[in-house]
Design a protein around this motif. Structure first.
Motif, PDB file in Angstrom:
ATOM      1  N   ILE A  74       0.844  -1.202   0.000  1.00 32.82           N
ATOM      2  CA  ILE A  74       0.000   0.000   0.000  1.00 32.82           C
ATOM      3  C   ILE A  74       0.877   1.249   0.000  1.00 32.82           C
ATOM      4  O   ILE A  74       0.633   2.189  -0.750  1.00 32.82           O
ATOM      5  CB  ILE A  74      -0.972  -0.003   1.197  1.00 32.82           C
ATOM      6  N   TYR A  96      -6.437   8.726  -4.431  1.00 29.31           N
ATOM      7  CA  TYR A  96      -6.027   7.356  -4.104  1.00 29.31           C
ATOM      8  C   TYR A  96      -5.088   7.358  -2.907  1.00 29.31           C
ATOM      9  O   TYR A  96      -5.332   6.674  -1.914  1.00 29.31           O
ATOM     10  CB  TYR A  96      -5.349   6.691  -5.309  1.00 29.31           C
ATOM     11  N   VAL A 100      -6.036   5.558   0.786  1.00 31.85           N
ATOM     12  CA  VAL A 100      -5.514   4.264   1.223  1.00 31.85           C
ATOM     13  C   VAL A 100      -4.581   4.365   2.436  1.00 31.85           C
ATOM     14  O   VAL A 100      -4.307   3.343   3.076  1.00 31.85           O
ATOM     15  CB  VAL A 100      -4.797   3.493   0.081  1.00 31.85           C
ATOM     16  N   PHE A 220      -8.713  -4.712   1.386  1.00 27.56           N
ATOM     17  CA  PHE A 220      -8.137  -3.407   1.045  1.00 27.56           C
ATOM     18  C   PHE A 220      -8.947  -2.717  -0.053  1.00 27.56           C
ATOM     19  O   PHE A 220      -9.305  -1.550   0.062  1.00 27.56           O
ATOM     20  CB  PHE A 220      -6.677  -3.619   0.610  1.00 27.56           C
ATOM     21  N   PHE A 224     -10.991   0.626   0.372  1.00 28.56           N
ATOM     22  CA  PHE A 224     -10.585   1.720  -0.526  1.00 28.56           C
ATOM     23  C   PHE A 224     -11.788   2.279  -1.266  1.00 28.56           C
ATOM     24  O   PHE A 224     -11.939   3.500  -1.379  1.00 28.56           O
ATOM     25  CB  PHE A 224      -9.528   1.228  -1.523  1.00 28.56           C
TER      26      PHE A 224
END
Lengths: 245, 146
Positions: A74, A96, A100, A220, A224
């Protein structure tokens, strides 16, 4: 003339269209996460052998190792997104990276806590300041630093820029974490799977590990997607309030 | 386009500068970042008079085969080897589960005037191999006691 590949790329660079794609995929991420988690845990707890030295304690690895991989993956993806954002000024790249970061921070924390729980019975200590453990601990603070920096600007354009530079500086820590066990002597063992040689893990243990990793990847992606929607809506709100002043 | 190229140069220059400075810092601190020394390195340090009876250090290596001796008062005696040099370790206290012959171990303590390493804690080092017990037995049968 625009071919199909370029068309898709253009669409994905548009936050609104990307949002629609992610909205369709989001429930699938959730479903894939839950089903792979059930299979993965069943393998990890009931259907995998104990280790010849560690015994049953080896099962902590099925959570510890995938979360460590996720934490590194990540952060690396955040650094790439920040670089793209800084050079091309894509909004999606900034969104993004910002959405994250907390996921990566939590995976880092899970990695540290499970590692500590494993360390006490195996090594005989909860924590030592060796190169691997310390650099992983620093990664947690880099994540937290990024989150704080990205939230401390009223102007999102400025905030994106500064936090992206922060993310790039923090990326230097990633190869240090990866190679710490090879460069220096550490208490932590060297890499088992991600090395040039064949993995030093038995297949019966590798399978649950990889299923758990897949499950974490879907977790994830699911988190996200949720964070992406809220971050995008926040940007819309900020832009709206700024323009209506 | 020119502006973007300039930005790429600026970012890479910035990144390279910071990466180099961190590399230099780590290089300068390399002797402190290592978690333990092997018996050979300790011998070298004794020869160079870098360490004495007062210095606290960590000694790491393999527990030599059939070198663990239980003493009457509950303390143990064993030899740590790096297959080149070896060092006798004396320890009294709780030993971790993974502490075994031919396994990695790290002892924290100091060297007394007889050249014996007196440890005040023992950490077991795990290696990167994961396998079920049956496989370990089979390996032993196939390749002898490795």
């Amino acid at each position: 003339m625009i071919n199909r590949g370029n068309e898709l790329k253009l669409q994905l660079a548009n936050p609104g269209i990307l949002e629609r794609y992610i909205k369709t995929l989001s429930p699938w991420f959730c479903g894939a996460f839950i089903s792979s988690l059930i299979i993965g845990l069943w393998f990890a707890i009931f259907n995998s052998p104990p280790d010849y030295l560690q015994g049953e304690t080896v099962r902590i690895m099925y959570v510890h190792v995938p979360s460590a991989w996720m934490a590194l993956f990540i952060y690396s993806s955040m650094a790439v997104a920040s670089l793209i954002g800084l050079i091309y000024g894509h909004l999606v790249a900034f969104i993004y990276a910002k959405s994250v970061a907390p996921i990566g921070a939590v995976f880092t924390l899970i990695c540290l806590v499970t590692g500590s729980l494993w360390g006490k019975p195996m090594w005989g200590t909860w924590w030592v300041w060796d190169a691997r453990l310390t650099s992983m601990f620093i990664l947690l603070f880099i994540y937290l630093g990024f989150i704080i920096v990205s939230k401390s600007f009223n102007d999102p354009v400025k905030g994106d820029k500064i936090s992206s530079i922060f993310a790039l500086i923090g990326f230097i820590n990633i190869p240090i974490i990866k190679f710490s066990v090879d460069i220096w002597t550490t208490l932590h063992q060297p890499a088992t799977i991600s090395k040039l040689d064949t993995p030093s893990i038995h297949t019966d243990m590798l399978i649950p590990l990889l299923i758990m990793f897949t499950s974490f990847v879907f977790l994830f992606l699911y988190i996200f997607s949720i964070r992406f929607f809220s971050e995008l809506n926040l940007r819309r709100y900020v832009t709206y309030t700024l323009s209506s002043k | 386009m020119i502006k973007r190229k300039k930005r790429i140069y600026l970012i890479s220059l910035f990144f390279i500068t910071i990466a180099t400075s961190i590399y230099l810092i780590l290089w300068a601190l390399r002797d402190n970042i290592v978690f333990f020394y092997s018996p050979s390195e300790i011998q070298q340090k004794i020869n160079l008079k870098e360490i004495n009876e007062m210095s606290k250090l960590r000694l790491g290596g393999m527990v030599k085969e059939s070198s663990i001796k239980q003493l009457n008062d509950g303390s143990i005696n064993f030899i740590i080897t790096d297959f080149d040099r070896e060092m006798v370790v004396f320890y009294k206290g709780i030993i971790p589960d993974l502490f075994k012959e031919k396994q990695g171990v790290i002892a924290e303590g100091s060297i007394n005037n007889e050249g014996i390493f007196v440890a005040n804690s023992i950490l077991a080092k795990h290696d990167e191999n994961y396998m079920p017990p049956e496989v370990q037995d089979a390996l032993k049968k196939d390749y002898g006691d490795k």
